[in-house]
Design a protein around this motif. Sequence first.
Motif, PDB file in Angstrom:
ATOM      1  N   PHE A   1       0.824  -1.215   0.000  1.00 12.84           N
ATOM      2  CA  PHE A   1       0.000   0.000   0.000  1.00 12.84           C
ATOM      3  C   PHE A   1       0.854   1.260   0.000  1.00 12.84           C
ATOM      4  O   PHE A   1       0.490   2.260  -0.630  1.00 12.84           O
ATOM      5  CB  PHE A   1      -0.936   0.001   1.218  1.00 12.84           C
ATOM      6  N   TYR A   2       1.974   1.223   0.688  1.00 17.06           N
ATOM      7  CA  TYR A   2       2.840   2.393   0.732  1.00 17.06           C
ATOM      8  C   TYR A   2       3.421   2.702  -0.648  1.00 17.06           C
ATOM      9  O   TYR A   2       3.545   3.863  -1.039  1.00 17.06           O
ATOM     10  CB  TYR A   2       3.970   2.162   1.735  1.00 17.06           C
ATOM     11  N   VAL A   3       3.758   1.668  -1.391  1.00 16.82           N
ATOM     12  CA  VAL A   3       4.367   1.843  -2.714  1.00 16.82           C
ATOM     13  C   VAL A   3       3.328   2.103  -3.797  1.00 16.82           C
ATOM     14  O   VAL A   3       3.494   3.000  -4.639  1.00 16.82           O
ATOM     15  CB  VAL A   3       5.209   0.607  -3.091  1.00 16.82           C
ATOM     16  N   TYR A   4       2.231   1.337  -3.791  1.00 20.89           N
ATOM     17  CA  TYR A   4       1.255   1.399  -4.881  1.00 20.89           C
ATOM     18  C   TYR A   4      -0.028   2.155  -4.540  1.00 20.89           C
ATOM     19  O   TYR A   4      -0.895   2.328  -5.400  1.00 20.89           O
ATOM     20  CB  TYR A   4       0.890  -0.019  -5.336  1.00 20.89           C
ATOM     21  N   GLY A   5      -0.146   2.616  -3.313  1.00 22.62           N
ATOM     22  CA  GLY A   5      -1.334   3.378  -2.942  1.00 22.62           C
ATOM     23  C   GLY A   5      -2.594   2.525  -2.939  1.00 22.62           C
ATOM     24  O   GLY A   5      -2.548   1.318  -2.703  1.00 22.62           O
ATOM     25  N   ARG A   6      -3.725   3.134  -3.251  1.00 22.25           N
ATOM     26  CA  ARG A   6      -5.010   2.430  -3.222  1.00 22.25           C
ATOM     27  C   ARG A   6      -5.084   1.287  -4.232  1.00 22.25           C
ATOM     28  O   ARG A   6      -5.878   0.364  -4.078  1.00 22.25           O
ATOM     29  CB  ARG A   6      -6.154   3.421  -3.469  1.00 22.25           C
ATOM     30  N   ALA A   7      -4.253   1.354  -5.258  1.00 19.38           N
ATOM     31  CA  ALA A   7      -4.243   0.287  -6.270  1.00 19.38           C
ATOM     32  C   ALA A   7      -3.836  -1.055  -5.653  1.00 19.38           C
ATOM     33  O   ALA A   7      -4.150  -2.116  -6.189  1.00 19.38           O
ATOM     34  CB  ALA A   7      -3.281   0.640  -7.400  1.00 19.38           C
ATOM     35  N   ALA A   8      -3.169  -0.994  -4.512  1.00 26.40           N
ATOM     36  CA  ALA A   8      -2.706  -2.226  -3.870  1.00 26.40           C
ATOM     37  C   ALA A   8      -3.864  -3.084  -3.381  1.00 26.40           C
ATOM     38  O   ALA A   8      -3.709  -4.290  -3.201  1.00 26.40           O
ATOM     39  CB  ALA A   8      -1.790  -1.888  -2.697  1.00 26.40           C
ATOM     40  N   GLU A   9      -5.029  -2.465  -3.196  1.00 22.60           N
ATOM     41  CA  GLU A   9      -6.183  -3.229  -2.707  1.00 22.60           C
ATOM     42  C   GLU A   9      -6.525  -4.365  -3.664  1.00 22.60           C
ATOM     43  O   GLU A   9      -6.926  -5.458  -3.241  1.00 22.60           O
ATOM     44  CB  GLU A   9      -7.392  -2.316  -2.533  1.00 22.60           C
ATOM     45  N   ASN A  10      -6.358  -4.105  -4.959  1.00 25.56           N
ATOM     46  CA  ASN A  10      -6.653  -5.132  -5.955  1.00 25.56           C
ATOM     47  C   ASN A  10      -5.478  -6.072  -6.195  1.00 25.56           C
ATOM     48  O   ASN A  10      -5.599  -7.059  -6.920  1.00 25.56           O
ATOM     49  CB  ASN A  10      -7.042  -4.466  -7.290  1.00 25.56           C
ATOM     50  N   MET A  11      -4.331  -5.757  -5.591  1.00 29.21           N
ATOM     51  CA  MET A  11      -3.132  -6.558  -5.790  1.00 29.21           C
ATOM     52  C   MET A  11      -2.884  -7.531  -4.643  1.00 29.21           C
ATOM     53  O   MET A  11      -2.176  -8.520  -4.811  1.00 29.21           O
ATOM     54  CB  MET A  11      -1.904  -5.629  -5.920  1.00 29.21           C
ATOM     55  N   VAL A  12      -3.464  -7.222  -3.487  1.00 25.88           N
ATOM     56  CA  VAL A  12      -3.124  -7.966  -2.276  1.00 25.88           C
ATOM     57  C   VAL A  12      -3.301  -9.470  -2.443  1.00 25.88           C
ATOM     58  O   VAL A  12      -2.405 -10.253  -2.125  1.00 25.88           O
ATOM     59  CB  VAL A  12      -3.950  -7.458  -1.073  1.00 25.88           C
ATOM     60  N   ASP A  13      -4.474  -9.876  -2.941  1.00 23.66           N
ATOM     61  CA  ASP A  13      -4.752 -11.314  -3.036  1.00 23.66           C
ATOM     62  C   ASP A  13      -3.713 -12.047  -3.877  1.00 23.66           C
ATOM     63  O   ASP A  13      -3.222 -13.108  -3.491  1.00 23.66           O
ATOM     64  CB  ASP A  13      -6.142 -11.551  -3.648  1.00 23.66           C
ATOM     65  N   HIS A  14      -3.371 -11.471  -5.030  1.00 25.74           N
ATOM     66  CA  HIS A  14      -2.447 -12.144  -5.942  1.00 25.74           C
ATOM     67  C   HIS A  14      -0.985 -11.950  -5.534  1.00 25.74           C
ATOM     68  O   HIS A  14      -0.233 -12.921  -5.401  1.00 25.74           O
ATOM     69  CB  HIS A  14      -2.652 -11.637  -7.372  1.00 25.74           C
ATOM     70  N   VAL A  15      -0.611 -10.699  -5.327  1.00 24.84           N
ATOM     71  CA  VAL A  15       0.790 -10.397  -5.021  1.00 24.84           C
ATOM     72  C   VAL A  15       1.190 -10.936  -3.660  1.00 24.84           C
ATOM     73  O   VAL A  15       2.278 -11.493  -3.486  1.00 24.84           O
ATOM     74  CB  VAL A  15       1.035  -8.872  -5.086  1.00 24.84           C
ATOM     75  N   LEU A  16       0.276 -10.785  -2.677  1.00 28.63           N
ATOM     76  CA  LEU A  16       0.610 -11.223  -1.329  1.00 28.63           C
ATOM     77  C   LEU A  16       0.876 -12.726  -1.283  1.00 28.63           C
ATOM     78  O   LEU A  16       1.736 -13.190  -0.535  1.00 28.63           O
ATOM     79  CB  LEU A  16      -0.526 -10.868  -0.364  1.00 28.63           C
ATOM     80  N   THR A  17       0.153 -13.462  -2.112  1.00 26.43           N
ATOM     81  CA  THR A  17       0.366 -14.918  -2.152  1.00 26.43           C
ATOM     82  C   THR A  17       1.802 -15.238  -2.543  1.00 26.43           C
ATOM     83  O   THR A  17       2.461 -16.086  -1.918  1.00 26.43           O
ATOM     84  CB  THR A  17      -0.598 -15.574  -3.162  1.00 26.43           C
ATOM     85  N   PHE A  18       2.309 -14.549  -3.564  1.00 28.27           N
ATOM     86  CA  PHE A  18       3.681 -14.799  -4.016  1.00 28.27           C
ATOM     87  C   PHE A  18       4.708 -14.276  -3.012  1.00 28.27           C
ATOM     88  O   PHE A  18       5.744 -14.908  -2.793  1.00 28.27           O
ATOM     89  CB  PHE A  18       3.906 -14.140  -5.383  1.00 28.27           C
ATOM     90  N   ILE A  19       4.406 -13.133  -2.414  1.00 26.71           N
ATOM     91  CA  ILE A  19       5.321 -12.585  -1.409  1.00 26.71           C
ATOM     92  C   ILE A  19       5.424 -13.536  -0.221  1.00 26.71           C
ATOM     93  O   ILE A  19       6.515 -13.848   0.269  1.00 26.71           O
ATOM     94  CB  ILE A  19       4.845 -11.195  -0.936  1.00 26.71           C
ATOM     95  N   MET A  20       4.257 -13.998   0.260  1.00 26.70           N
ATOM     96  CA  MET A  20       4.243 -14.908   1.398  1.00 26.70           C
ATOM     97  C   MET A  20       4.938 -16.232   1.065  1.00 26.70           C
ATOM     98  O   MET A  20       5.636 -16.804   1.886  1.00 26.70           O
ATOM     99  CB  MET A  20       2.800 -15.182   1.833  1.00 26.70           C
ATOM    100  N   LEU A  21       4.732 -16.684  -0.171  1.00 22.10           N
ATOM    101  CA  LEU A  21       5.370 -17.928  -0.600  1.00 22.10           C
ATOM    102  C   LEU A  21       6.890 -17.765  -0.594  1.00 22.10           C
ATOM    103  O   LEU A  21       7.621 -18.627  -0.094  1.00 22.10           O
ATOM    104  CB  LEU A  21       4.893 -18.322  -1.998  1.00 22.10           C
ATOM    105  N   GLY A  22       7.340 -16.623  -1.161  1.00 24.17           N
ATOM    106  CA  GLY A  22       8.774 -16.362  -1.194  1.00 24.17           C
ATOM    107  C   GLY A  22       9.368 -16.233   0.198  1.00 24.17           C
ATOM    108  O   GLY A  22      10.417 -16.813   0.502  1.00 24.17           O
ATOM    109  N   LEU A  23       8.688 -15.480   1.050  1.00 27.22           N
ATOM    110  CA  LEU A  23       9.164 -15.318   2.416  1.00 27.22           C
ATOM    111  C   LEU A  23       9.119 -16.635   3.167  1.00 27.22           C
ATOM    112  O   LEU A  23      10.005 -16.948   3.960  1.00 27.22           O
ATOM    113  CB  LEU A  23       8.308 -14.270   3.146  1.00 27.22           C
ATOM    114  N   GLY A  24       8.059 -17.402   2.904  1.00 32.46           N
ATOM    115  CA  GLY A  24       7.930 -18.699   3.564  1.00 32.46           C
ATOM    116  C   GLY A  24       9.070 -19.630   3.188  1.00 32.46           C
ATOM    117  O   GLY A  24       9.641 -20.313   4.043  1.00 32.46           O
ATOM    118  N   VAL A  25       9.417 -19.643   1.904  1.00 32.09           N
ATOM    119  CA  VAL A  25      10.530 -20.478   1.440  1.00 32.09           C
ATOM    120  C   VAL A  25      11.845 -20.002   2.056  1.00 32.09           C
ATOM    121  O   VAL A  25      12.673 -20.813   2.502  1.00 32.09           O
ATOM    122  CB  VAL A  25      10.629 -20.443  -0.099  1.00 32.09           C
TER     123      VAL A  25
END
Length: 206
Positions: free
Chosen positions: A142-166
């Motif tokens: 949200f800090y980087v992409y602003g309100r547009a991040a609301e539509n990104m969270v589901d998809h992007v967060l999955t990959f971020i969490m996967l990467g961090l999890g690994v």
Amino acid sequence: MDFLRNLGDIGLFIHAMIDAIIFPIPALFSQISLSTLSPERAIWLATIGFIGCIIGTPIGYGIGRASGTLVLSKMMKKKWHDSATALFTKHGEAAILVGAFTPIPFKIFTILSGCLKYPLWKLIAYAALGRAAKFYAVGGLFYVYGRAAENMVDHVLTFIMLGLGVLIGGIWFAVRLVKKHRQKRTGAEAKGVQETAVGADVSAGE
């Protein structure tokens, strides 16, 4: 949810705290709602959520220690209970990290830790690592992409969490391997010393 959302920062703090104790809805939803309204405050909101979660963690742990499995059996689906118990019993620390990332309510792991008398300091340490990654990943989007991040969270967060999890899982696995290697080396050295001592005793006897 609306009541907590209307409380703003305080509502997010309360939500994150009770998310680790008894509340069934993840604090992620409050964080997203407030970050959408004020993207420039997203990192601060992530911090509030993180602190609330860490404060709630030992409370959930205390409930588990006091009530055993009674609370868990009443508040969660049996399949969640069985899955979390099996994961926790087999993997311990890794289960807490996984619980911090997955949709399984985090309170299950805080209460279950108390039930199984898992060391509280370890619970807090691993919970802090996993929950910080999740809260700040959302805050960063949200800090980087602003309100547009609301539509990104589901998809992007999955990959971020996967990467961090690994990454975290890899570090955890590496640490475990190093510990096992040291234990084997220490055992081998102790055995060598013992054999030397026995040999010396035999020689002395002769």
